[in-house]
Design an enzyme around this catalytic site. Structure first.
Site, short mmCIF file in Angstrom:
data_model
loop_
_atom_site.label_atom_id
_atom_site.label_comp_id
_atom_site.label_asym_id
_atom_site.label_seq_id
_atom_site.Cartn_x
_atom_site.Cartn_y
_atom_site.Cartn_z
N HIS A 75 0.83 -1.21 0.00
CA HIS A 75 0.00 0.00 0.00
C HIS A 75 0.87 1.27 0.00
O HIS A 75 0.57 2.22 0.71
CB HIS A 75 -0.97 0.02 1.19
CG HIS A 75 -2.18 -0.85 0.95
ND1 HIS A 75 -3.31 -0.39 0.32
CD2 HIS A 75 -2.41 -2.15 1.23
CE1 HIS A 75 -4.21 -1.37 0.25
NE2 HIS A 75 -3.68 -2.45 0.78
N ASP A 130 2.19 2.45 -3.23
CA ASP A 130 2.30 3.05 -4.57
C ASP A 130 1.55 4.38 -4.66
O ASP A 130 2.06 5.35 -5.20
CB ASP A 130 1.92 2.07 -5.69
CG ASP A 130 0.55 1.43 -5.57
OD1 ASP A 130 -0.11 1.59 -4.53
OD2 ASP A 130 0.14 0.76 -6.55
N GLY A 187 -5.79 -10.87 -5.54
CA GLY A 187 -4.65 -10.03 -5.17
C GLY A 187 -3.40 -10.36 -5.97
O GLY A 187 -2.30 -9.98 -5.58
N LEU A 188 -3.56 -11.07 -7.10
CA LEU A 188 -2.40 -11.43 -7.93
C LEU A 188 -2.41 -10.63 -9.24
O LEU A 188 -1.76 -10.99 -10.21
CB LEU A 188 -2.39 -12.93 -8.21
CG LEU A 188 -2.32 -13.82 -6.96
CD1 LEU A 188 -2.37 -15.29 -7.34
CD2 LEU A 188 -1.06 -13.52 -6.14
N SER A 189 -3.19 -9.56 -9.25
CA SER A 189 -3.16 -8.62 -10.36
C SER A 189 -3.77 -9.16 -11.65
O SER A 189 -3.28 -8.90 -12.75
CB SER A 189 -1.70 -8.22 -10.63
OG SER A 189 -1.65 -6.87 -10.83
N SER A 239 -6.37 -8.12 -13.07
CA SER A 239 -6.88 -7.04 -13.93
C SER A 239 -5.75 -6.39 -14.73
O SER A 239 -5.90 -6.15 -15.93
CB SER A 239 -7.68 -6.02 -13.12
OG SER A 239 -6.95 -5.60 -12.01
N GLU A 272 -7.85 0.92 -16.64
CA GLU A 272 -8.41 0.56 -15.33
C GLU A 272 -8.93 1.78 -14.59
O GLU A 272 -9.98 1.74 -13.97
CB GLU A 272 -7.34 -0.13 -14.47
CG GLU A 272 -7.51 -1.62 -14.49
CD GLU A 272 -6.81 -2.30 -13.32
OE1 GLU A 272 -7.45 -2.45 -12.28
OE2 GLU A 272 -5.63 -2.66 -13.48
N ASP A 323 0.64 -2.32 -10.31
CA ASP A 323 0.31 -3.57 -10.99
C ASP A 323 0.65 -3.59 -12.48
O ASP A 323 1.31 -4.52 -12.94
CB ASP A 323 -1.16 -3.94 -10.73
CG ASP A 323 -1.42 -4.14 -9.24
OD1 ASP A 323 -0.44 -4.27 -8.48
OD2 ASP A 323 -2.59 -4.15 -8.84
C1 GLA Z 1 -3.87 -3.21 -5.11
C2 GLA Z 1 -3.67 -2.01 -6.03
C3 GLA Z 1 -2.19 -1.64 -6.10
C4 GLA Z 1 -1.59 -1.49 -4.69
C5 GLA Z 1 -1.93 -2.70 -3.85
C6 GLA Z 1 -1.50 -2.55 -2.39
O1 GLA Z 1 -3.30 -4.35 -5.68
O2 GLA Z 1 -4.13 -2.29 -7.33
O3 GLA Z 1 -2.04 -0.47 -6.85
O4 GLA Z 1 -2.04 -0.29 -4.09
O5 GLA Z 1 -3.31 -2.97 -3.83
O6 GLA Z 1 -0.11 -2.55 -2.28
#
Ligand code: GLA
Length: 400
Positions: A47, A49, A136-138, A140, A172, A184
């Site tokens: 958290h 970025d 939480g593995l991105s 998107s 996004e 991400d």
């Molecule tokens: C999500 C957001 C990222 C980042 C993380 C936390 O994945 O998309 O930009 O803020 O939470 O580190």
């Protein structure tokens, strides 16, 4: 554009299956090209970025497949292996407004590219992949970067990697409407095999830091918890971090983001902040410091020191940033107690999703099973806990 490489192992099997599904959906005639973009775990810089701090994501060998075949007309058909709803467009018809469906992500990328003047033949496109969605593995950023890669190739746009990152981020934020940070799409779009990406979110400078595969492996444990409302809580954290910055910036000359505030300034002025805002700020400022320490540890070959920072990061996410849940905490505690585990923390936004585990190559066999058992005893369901490989980043895939 990155070279096309011949794929082996799990990726090759998944690729063959995706081509089969494409032909089942759209028929067999003509050449199908398949593009891939990975997902990521974030190892340090949680958290940070959107507060301008540094982050340390690692691309993983799970991601999004985009199979595309040229048409002789200007029709675009976007389909998914996971959802029967499709998007059909007749170019140059404009992209319709966001629909709240899976295809918002590729549609957002398409809209960005069309607005920048991109043009080309119609396409049949099938999306799929082997990355858990919303974990939480991105997923998107992975689908957005993979879409940009596929359209780039099909239409000969010659986009630089950074341009694909920018398009994915704009899709996004501006089309799908999530106030996500920048990490991400960078993590996915600028990935390099065997390296953690160091991204300084204030000045956007990057470095690729080697992670020795002979010394450590990264495992991912999935709680299975998916929170529909997580983006609401995420946007609230963004607002609280912003409030901390606005309250503290007048005390720091030249500060442009929360990361610029020294910890002692926070300590002096904490009582002027709402307690919750002070807690968020404390997480951010200590995590910035920890992330620099983690980089130093990594560069010095001190992987135990790196792992220790991950555990501290998790405690701070739990107690100060308040984005953990019991399922994540149990996995991190089980990992911490296991022999051969160097570090563990929730990865991504939190509120569910996955834990990233840094595993020493000397960890005894069965370590991951034992972590899964602790979780199962407590919650009655067995979580997926697997070692993930690294990934060289977005590319066109070729069958051997
Ligand atoms: C999500 C957001 C990222 C980042 C993380 C936390 O994945 O998309 O930009 O803020 O939470 O580190």
């Amino acid at each position: 554009m990155q070279r096309a490489g011949r794929e082996t192992g799990g990726l090759e099997a998944a690729l063959r299956e995706h081509v089969r599904r494409f032909e089942e959906s759209f028929g067999r005639a003509g050449r199908v090209r398949v593009h891939f973009a990975p997902g990521r775990v974030n190892l340090m810089g949680a958290h940070l970025d959107y507060s301008g701090g540094p982050v340390m994501p690692l691309a993983i060998d799970r991601g999004t497949f985009v199979a595309a075949r040229e048409r002789t007309d200007r029709r675009l058909r976007l389909r998914s292996t996971l959802d029967a709803r499709e998007l059909v467009l007749e170019l140059p018809e404009p992209v319709p407004p966001r629909a709240g469906r899976w295809y918002d992500y590729p549609a957002g990328v398409l809209r960005e590219l069309l607005a920048a003047g991109a043009a080309g033949p119609g396409l049949d496109v099938l999306f799929g992949g082997n990355l858990p969605i919303g974990a939480g593995l991105s997923s998107s950023a992975s689908i957005c970067v993979a879409t940009a890669h596929a359209l780039d190739a099909a239409w000969g746009l010659a986009l630089a990697p950074q341009a694909r990152v920018d398009v994915a981020l704009a899709a996004e934020r501006d089309y799908v409407g999530v106030q996500c940070g920048i990490m991400d799409p960078y993590a996915v779009g600028l990935a390099r095999e065997g390296h953690i990406l160091w991204l300084d979110c204030k000045d956007l400078s990057t470095q690729h830091l080697p992670l020795d595969p002979a010394a450590v492996r990264v495992a991912v444990a999935d709680t299975g918890v998916r929170r529909e409302l997580a983006w609401g809580a995420f946007n609230q954290r963004v607002a609280e971090a912003r409030a901390a910055y606005e309250a503290l910036a007048p005390h720091v000359e030249g500060a442009t983001c929360l990361r610029d505030v020294p910890l002692d300034v926070l300590e002096r002025h904490a009582s002027e902040l709402e307690p919750v805002v002070a807690r968020r700020a404390e997480h951010v400022l200590r995590e910035v410091r920890r992330t620099f320490e983690a980089r130093d540890a990594l560069l010095a070959g001190d992987l135990a020191g790196f792992g220790r920072r991950m555990l501290e990061a998790h405690r701070s996410l739990r107690d100060l940033y308040e984005v953990s849940v019991a399922e994540l905490d149990v996995l991190v505690e089980a990992a911490e107690a296991a022999e051969g585990v160097l570090g563990a923390r929730l990865t991504g936004a939190g509120f569910g999703g996955c834990v990233a585990i840094l595993l020493s190559s000397t960890a005894p066999k069965g370590t991951l099973e034992r972590i899964a058992e602790v979780f199962e005893r407590r919650f009655g369901a067995r979580p997926a806990v697997e070692v993930f490989g690294g990934d060289p980043g977005p590319r066109e895939l070729e069958l051997a």
